[in-house]
Write an enzyme that holds these catalytic residues in place. Structure first.
Site, PDB file in Angstrom:
ATOM      1  N   CYS A   2       3.328  -4.895  10.427  1.00 46.25           N
ATOM      2  CA  CYS A   2       3.980  -5.975  11.013  1.00 46.25           C
ATOM      3  C   CYS A   2       3.400  -6.647  11.973  1.00 46.25           C
ATOM      4  O   CYS A   2       2.788  -6.354  12.788  1.00 46.25           O
ATOM      5  CB  CYS A   2       5.507  -5.895  11.275  1.00 46.25           C
ATOM      6  SG  CYS A   2       6.122  -4.494  10.332  1.00 46.25           S
ATOM      7  N   ARG A  27      -2.452  -9.165   8.213  1.00 42.98           N
ATOM      8  CA  ARG A  27      -2.022  -7.724   8.349  1.00 42.98           C
ATOM      9  C   ARG A  27      -1.180  -7.011   7.149  1.00 42.98           C
ATOM     10  O   ARG A  27      -0.880  -5.995   6.984  1.00 42.98           O
ATOM     11  CB  ARG A  27      -0.959  -7.645   9.589  1.00 42.98           C
ATOM     12  CG  ARG A  27      -1.961  -7.854  10.919  1.00 42.98           C
ATOM     13  CD  ARG A  27      -1.026  -8.164  12.149  1.00 42.98           C
ATOM     14  NE  ARG A  27      -0.499  -6.727  12.505  1.00 42.98           N
ATOM     15  CZ  ARG A  27      -0.631  -6.303  13.741  1.00 42.98           C
ATOM     16  NH1 ARG A  27      -1.982  -6.350  14.064  1.00 42.98           N
ATOM     17  NH2 ARG A  27       0.075  -5.129  14.161  1.00 42.98           N
ATOM     18  N   TRP A  74       6.748  -5.789   7.279  1.00 40.01           N
ATOM     19  CA  TRP A  74       6.325  -5.055   6.068  1.00 40.01           C
ATOM     20  C   TRP A  74       7.449  -4.010   5.686  1.00 40.01           C
ATOM     21  O   TRP A  74       7.498  -2.986   6.860  1.00 40.01           O
ATOM     22  CB  TRP A  74       5.075  -4.526   6.115  1.00 40.01           C
ATOM     23  CG  TRP A  74       4.275  -3.688   5.243  1.00 40.01           C
ATOM     24  CD1 TRP A  74       3.480  -4.171   4.109  1.00 40.01           C
ATOM     25  CD2 TRP A  74       4.267  -2.145   4.934  1.00 40.01           C
ATOM     26  NE1 TRP A  74       3.068  -3.205   3.607  1.00 40.01           N
ATOM     27  CE2 TRP A  74       3.340  -2.104   4.011  1.00 40.01           C
ATOM     28  CE3 TRP A  74       4.726  -1.080   5.658  1.00 40.01           C
ATOM     29  CZ2 TRP A  74       2.967  -0.681   3.507  1.00 40.01           C
ATOM     30  CZ3 TRP A  74       4.421   0.343   5.452  1.00 40.01           C
ATOM     31  CH2 TRP A  74       3.621   0.284   4.200  1.00 40.01           C
ATOM     32  N   ASN A  98       8.100  -4.024  15.313  1.00 38.68           N
ATOM     33  CA  ASN A  98       7.309  -3.003  14.589  1.00 38.68           C
ATOM     34  C   ASN A  98       7.269  -1.509  14.795  1.00 38.68           C
ATOM     35  O   ASN A  98       7.579  -1.306  16.107  1.00 38.68           O
ATOM     36  CB  ASN A  98       5.742  -3.450  15.090  1.00 38.68           C
ATOM     37  CG  ASN A  98       5.198  -4.986  14.631  1.00 38.68           C
ATOM     38  OD1 ASN A  98       6.082  -5.471  14.001  1.00 38.68           O
ATOM     39  ND2 ASN A  98       4.183  -5.336  15.146  1.00 38.68           N
ATOM     40  N   GLY A  99       7.217  -0.650  13.892  1.00 40.61           N
ATOM     41  CA  GLY A  99       7.418   0.735  13.935  1.00 40.61           C
ATOM     42  C   GLY A  99       8.448   1.208  13.233  1.00 40.61           C
ATOM     43  O   GLY A  99       9.034   0.630  12.338  1.00 40.61           O
ATOM     44  N   GLU A 481     -14.920   5.180  -1.996  1.00 37.03           N
ATOM     45  CA  GLU A 481     -14.895   4.155  -1.338  1.00 37.03           C
ATOM     46  C   GLU A 481     -14.768   2.973  -2.374  1.00 37.03           C
ATOM     47  O   GLU A 481     -13.764   2.083  -2.208  1.00 37.03           O
ATOM     48  CB  GLU A 481     -15.991   3.797  -0.276  1.00 37.03           C
ATOM     49  CG  GLU A 481     -15.592   2.270   0.647  1.00 37.03           C
ATOM     50  CD  GLU A 481     -14.332   2.358   1.303  1.00 37.03           C
ATOM     51  OE1 GLU A 481     -13.955   1.163   1.623  1.00 37.03           O
ATOM     52  OE2 GLU A 481     -13.602   3.204   1.523  1.00 37.03           O
ATOM     53  N   LYS A 485     -11.502   0.315  -3.293  1.00 37.43           N
ATOM     54  CA  LYS A 485     -11.556  -0.801  -3.206  1.00 37.43           C
ATOM     55  C   LYS A 485     -11.188  -1.498  -4.501  1.00 37.43           C
ATOM     56  O   LYS A 485     -10.184  -2.518  -4.354  1.00 37.43           O
ATOM     57  CB  LYS A 485     -13.179  -1.360  -3.000  1.00 37.43           C
ATOM     58  CG  LYS A 485     -13.512  -1.322  -1.476  1.00 37.43           C
ATOM     59  CD  LYS A 485     -12.705  -2.126  -0.445  1.00 37.43           C
ATOM     60  CE  LYS A 485     -12.735  -1.455   0.943  1.00 37.43           C
ATOM     61  NZ  LYS A 485     -11.860  -0.410   1.099  1.00 37.43           N
ATOM     62  N   GLU A 488      -7.174  -1.185  -4.729  1.00 32.06           N
ATOM     63  CA  GLU A 488      -6.625  -1.851  -3.674  1.00 32.06           C
ATOM     64  C   GLU A 488      -6.381  -3.442  -4.023  1.00 32.06           C
ATOM     65  O   GLU A 488      -5.382  -3.858  -3.716  1.00 32.06           O
ATOM     66  CB  GLU A 488      -7.370  -1.984  -2.330  1.00 32.06           C
ATOM     67  CG  GLU A 488      -7.338  -0.564  -1.330  1.00 32.06           C
ATOM     68  CD  GLU A 488      -7.933  -0.761  -0.134  1.00 32.06           C
ATOM     69  OE1 GLU A 488      -7.452  -0.365   1.121  1.00 32.06           O
ATOM     70  OE2 GLU A 488      -9.098  -1.185  -0.208  1.00 32.06           O
ATOM     71  N   HIS A 504     -15.377  19.873 -15.248  1.00 34.59           N
ATOM     72  CA  HIS A 504     -14.025  20.626 -14.790  1.00 34.59           C
ATOM     73  C   HIS A 504     -12.846  19.781 -14.964  1.00 34.59           C
ATOM     74  O   HIS A 504     -11.778  20.007 -14.003  1.00 34.59           O
ATOM     75  CB  HIS A 504     -14.418  20.928 -13.332  1.00 34.59           C
ATOM     76  CG  HIS A 504     -15.648  21.904 -13.485  1.00 34.59           C
ATOM     77  ND1 HIS A 504     -15.409  23.263 -13.699  1.00 34.59           N
ATOM     78  CD2 HIS A 504     -16.925  21.664 -12.870  1.00 34.59           C
ATOM     79  CE1 HIS A 504     -16.662  23.615 -13.654  1.00 34.59           C
ATOM     80  NE2 HIS A 504     -17.573  22.836 -13.067  1.00 34.59           N
ATOM     81  N   LYS A 604      -2.771  -4.222   7.197  1.00 39.62           N
ATOM     82  CA  LYS A 604      -3.945  -4.000   7.629  1.00 39.62           C
ATOM     83  C   LYS A 604      -3.875  -2.787   8.508  1.00 39.62           C
ATOM     84  O   LYS A 604      -4.963  -2.048   8.542  1.00 39.62           O
ATOM     85  CB  LYS A 604      -4.503  -5.445   8.158  1.00 39.62           C
ATOM     86  CG  LYS A 604      -5.834  -5.422   8.907  1.00 39.62           C
ATOM     87  CD  LYS A 604      -6.812  -4.882   7.738  1.00 39.62           C
ATOM     88  CE  LYS A 604      -8.265  -5.071   8.331  1.00 39.62           C
ATOM     89  NZ  LYS A 604      -9.501  -4.694   7.224  1.00 39.62           N
TER      90      LYS A 604
END
Length: 609
Positions: A2, A27, A74, A98-99, A481, A485, A488, A504, A604
């Site tokens: 946030c 963010r 958020w 925030n938190g 990665e 991406k 996301e 496998h 973020k």
């Protein structure tokens, strides 16, 4: 996570607060709001969705006031809606946070017993009521906050105003970032320097446990015990231009194309004609690193993938054992720490809650020391580490990290070379690796030239629902990665595997509807990879191969789409091959019409567990 901005200004606060929230949109958030205080009257506006929607409500009925707080939320406790959006107001108090407060349920019960009624599902409203309850005992706002934080368990950064005290804002932090912006005749609070860059470049970073009271012409900082303390003023190098999109459609696209310069900046003054320069880890860095017998890397998300690449590098060239672990898992197990082990914490923001908590937990476990690899010089991870090496990526606004990853790889390559030389790597091989690393900015620039081919390739992905990424050796993390991406920002389900694992399990998924993306650098595992690709082709899978120009993969025999890339050396190939995978994810997301820079449900800087 946030975003917070607060103002004790000599002008109307709301326009400043809204501008600050817009600077923090990168963010990630799902609601926004602000509260302004003028002549002992609190007024508030909140809305689910984007800042612009909250701004429209405010502009339809604007109100004056030179003191205020604002927030982008958020969701953690409670769904995204107006009732759960910040600021929360109880009695004479408005608060943004925030938190996560872990003991909010027990606090809620105590406050309900005192007659407080709650209209949201949030832990934040409980904090607001707690502070109002202390004010009801006759305390000033600052003292009420100091008393309240003694009762809180968890992480927080807060900004609070009270209708009893116009012109004052009180802030506090524990486990989540908060800083002061020092203006001319006015002062501000923010969760990020980017919230304040349009107002002031003079920043004070609060320490964990600090409580601050600001007014137009004054500020006072206290420890959680109520003792007055001083914190240094820093001049931020962040500029407004650095956080503008410029000619690019999205921040992510801009940041992908900034990578040659960002990597060059990261390497500058750290590697020269004779190799890695001395003392790049700080005054005591050489002495500490000489004692290293092994490394334990902790990180999250993209940074974790960078650590996985570093494991291959360090073990091959420095011959030191390396373990890599997701920080959120490391925190909750009893790791065995061999003598002489260096803990390496990797974080783009330096405030990632799990990484920071894991680093703090490491202090009791007997590590030789800690090394922070980070992009933010004044972040908590950097300040608390014994050694640090900054990535110099510059601001990264897009939620999906791009230049953060490649600059982290550049720093980890420097660490590898330093340790390898220290451990007696052959001089010829050492010099070759150094030359490769110095070529990295140009190699990334050349890899970016493949974008027109990527745009055409993206059209083949746009209606797919799944994808499989393959890589071998140090390119398995690159495949991870690439798949991260894609999922996301395009919301296509993607998985990544070591190519040798196909038989496998993952091979069962392969059919004509499952595109398989393979990373094929030139190297000792190339022939093995070619066999894996034939397994995919034999099952009717669609293959897209990013192949080194030196890899000699014949498109006619594999019946695959081959995109050629000059890796410019096996050592730097992971960073180079990452670039086209970033471009693929970006252009698929653009075609699918998703919110590229602010993908749903993601933030973020993740400052909570």
């Amino acid at each position: 996570m946030c975003g917070i901005i607060a103002a004790a200004a000599q002008r109307d606060a709301a326009p400043l607060l809204i501008a600050g929230l817009k600077a923090l949109e990168y963010r990630g958030y799902d609601s926004a709001g602000l509260a302004v205080l003028e002549e002992r009257q609190l007024r508030r506006v909140r809305a689910k969705g984007k800042v612009r929607e909250m701004e429209a409500i405010y502009l339809a009925d604007p109100f004056p006031g030179s003191t205020g707080i604002a927030h982008t939320r958020w969701a953690t406790h409670g769904v995204p809606n107006e009732e759960n959006a910040h600021p929360h107001m109880v009695g004479r108090v408005a608060l943004v946070h925030n938190g996560i407060i872990e003991n909010h349920a027990s606090l809620r019960e105590k406050l309900q017993a005192k007659g407080y009624l709650f209209t949201s599902e949030t832990d934040t409203e409980v904090m607001t009521a707690l502070i109002d309850a202390h004010i009801s005992k006759g305390m000033r706002l600052r003292d009420a906050v100091l008393a309240a934080v003694q009762e809180l368990e968890g992480a927080y950064a807060i900004a609070v105003i009270s209708s009893d005290e116009p012109g004052r804002v009180v802030g506090a932090r524990r486990g989540a970032p908060l800083l002061i912006g020092v203006g001319i005749g006015e002062n501000f609070l923010g969760s990020d320097a980017q919230a304040l860059v349009q107002i002031t470049n003079k920043i004070i970073y609060l320490d964990d446990g600090d409580v601050v009271e600001i007014s137009r012409g004054n500020m006072q900082i206290y420890t959680i015990a109520g003792e007055r303390v001083e914190r240094a003023v820093h001049e931020s190098e962040l500029s407004v231009d650095a956080v503008e999109r410029g000619e690019y459609r999205h921040y992510m696209q801009k940041e992908i194309f900034e990578q040659p310069r960002a990597v060059a900046n990261t390497l500058e003054t750290r590697i020269g004609a004779n190799g890695v320069l001395p003392n790049i880890f700080g005054v005591n860095g050489e002495e500490l690193l000489e004692k290293v017998k092994g490394l334990h890397i902790i990180a999250c998300g993209t940074s974790y993938h960078a650590g996985m690449v570093a494991k291959y590098w360090i073990e091959e060239h420095a011959r030191l054992p390396v373990s890599v672990e997701v920080a959120s898992e490391y925190r909750y197990r009893e790791a065995v720490v061999p003598e002489g082990t260096l803990l390496v914490a990797i974080s783009q923001s330096g405030e990632t809650a799990d990484t920071l908590a894991a680093m703090r937990e490491s202090h009791r476990r007997g590590y030789l020391g800690t090394l922070a690899i980070c992009n933010v010089p004044e972040s908590s991870v950097v300040r608390e580490a014994d050694l640090k090496l900054m990535t110099r990526a510059g601001p990264e606004i897009g939620v999906a990290s791009t230049k953060a990853f490649t600059t982290q790889l550049a720093v980890l390559a420097l660490l590898t070379l330093h340790l390898a030389k220290q451990q007696g790597l052959d001089a010829t091989r050492y010099n070759d690796l150094c030359v490769q690393l110095q070529r990295l900015p140009r190699a990334i620039d050349e890899a970016l030239q493949i974008e027109p081919q990527i745009i055409k390739l993206a059209e083949r992905f746009v209606h797919r629902h799944h994808a499989l990424f393959l890589g071998r050796g140090m390119h398995h993390p690159v495949a991870l990665e690439g798949s991260l991406k894609l999922k996301e920002i395009s919301y296509i389900h993607a998985e990544a595997y070591p190519a040798g694992e196909l038989k496998h399990g993952p091979l069962a998924l392969v059919d004509e509807d499952m595109p398989v993306v393979a990373v094929a650098p030139n190297g000792p595992l190339l022939d093995k990879l070619k066999s894996n690709l034939q397994e995919v082709r034999a099952r009717g899978g669609e293959l897209i191969v990013f192949a080194d120009t030196a890899a000699h993969i014949d498109e006619s025999t594999t019946r695959s789409l081959i995109l050629r890339i000059d890796a410019a050396g096996e050592f730097i190939a992971p960073a180079v091959f990452t670039v086209p995978l970033q471009l693929l994810a970006y252009h698929v997301a653009v075609l699918r019409g998703t919110d590229v820079d602010q993908p749903r449900n993601l933030a973020k800087s993740v400052t909570v567990e």
